[in-house]
Design an enzyme around this catalytic site. Sequence first.
Site, PDB file in Angstrom:
ATOM      1  N   LYS A 167       0.859  -1.189   0.000  1.00 29.30           N
ATOM      2  CA  LYS A 167       0.000   0.000   0.000  1.00 29.30           C
ATOM      3  C   LYS A 167       0.893   1.237   0.000  1.00 29.30           C
ATOM      4  O   LYS A 167       1.770   1.383   0.864  1.00 29.30           O
ATOM      5  CB  LYS A 167      -0.876  -0.035   1.242  1.00 29.30           C
ATOM      6  CG  LYS A 167      -2.184   0.702   1.140  1.00 29.30           C
ATOM      7  CD  LYS A 167      -2.988   0.401   2.406  1.00 29.30           C
ATOM      8  CE  LYS A 167      -4.335   1.044   2.402  1.00 29.30           C
ATOM      9  NZ  LYS A 167      -4.969   0.938   3.718  1.00 29.30           N
TER      10      LYS A 167
HETATM   11  C1  E4P Z   1      -8.380   1.491   3.964  1.00 34.12           C
HETATM   12  O1  E4P Z   1      -7.537   1.042   3.269  1.00 34.12           O
HETATM   13  C2  E4P Z   1      -8.278   2.778   4.663  1.00 34.12           C
HETATM   14  O2  E4P Z   1      -7.058   2.897   5.283  1.00 34.12           O
HETATM   15  C3  E4P Z   1      -9.414   2.934   5.628  1.00 34.12           C
HETATM   16  O3  E4P Z   1     -10.603   2.470   5.022  1.00 34.12           O
HETATM   17  C4  E4P Z   1      -9.557   4.315   6.199  1.00 34.12           C
HETATM   18  O4  E4P Z   1     -10.752   4.399   6.926  1.00 34.12           O
HETATM   19  P1  E4P Z   1     -11.071   5.577   7.967  1.00 34.12           P
HETATM   20  O5  E4P Z   1     -11.352   6.816   7.192  1.00 34.12           O
HETATM   21  O6  E4P Z   1     -12.266   5.079   8.711  1.00 34.12           O
HETATM   22  O7  E4P Z   1      -9.851   5.700   8.836  1.00 34.12           O
END
Ligand code: E4P
Length: 224
Positions: free
Chosen positions: A84
């Site tokens: 990522k």
């Molecule tokens: C996923 O890959 C993201 O990091 C995550 O969905 C972020 O979510 P949040 O906005 O609830 O922290």
Amino acid sequence: MKFFVDTADITDIKDLAATGLVDGVTTNPSLVAKSGHANFIDLIKEICKIVPGPVSAEVGATEYEQMLEEGLYLAKLAKNVAVKVPLTPAGLKVCKHLSEQGTMVNVTLCFSAAQAILAAKAGATFVSPFVGRLDDIGESGMQLIADICQIYNSYPNFKTEVLVASVRSPQHVVQAALLGAGVATCPPSVIRQLFAHPLTDKGLAQFVADWAKCGQKILPGKAA
Ligand code: E4P
């Protein structure tokens, strides 16, 4: 539509993987910190053994050289690691490098259609638009998903899957599915909410009561 679970909590991952309905996992530095796990590398290896689908492991660096080094290292932890990277010029450069060598890459922190076009051009396996965080600032997360899906559908050479992130409710999941997004990554609580409806509970209680009243059984030799 694929469901990923958006957590670094091993107990939740095991519990939800047992449903057979979880296709992958996404983690991020905040979720890792929240899990309290002391060793990120061991954590990712463990998750990759529990869920055979893509497991997103995020780089910590923001500069190209170190980000690439971290990405190459993470990619070697297991075959199902998706590295990522943030949607920055350095992140997209790392994305291109890793994608060209056959590593899955999830480009995260996407907040505009323009950014999603860049992620696709960089060969991302997944792009993660954050719908909840856009809603939080009064913009429409789902309009962004609609725009990205429309754009990607117009260019068959774009192979990037839309991974709807920052999901806050079952409604987000349903809206994403209506728009044809490939993946939704959901907190464990939202995945559990997807199963629930009060009329299911009410109806089942009635069926159980009526079945007991009629005294019949399905399995021979077993109590009703
Ligand atoms: C996923 O890959 C993201 O990091 C995550 O969905 C972020 O979510 P949040 O906005 O609830 O922290």
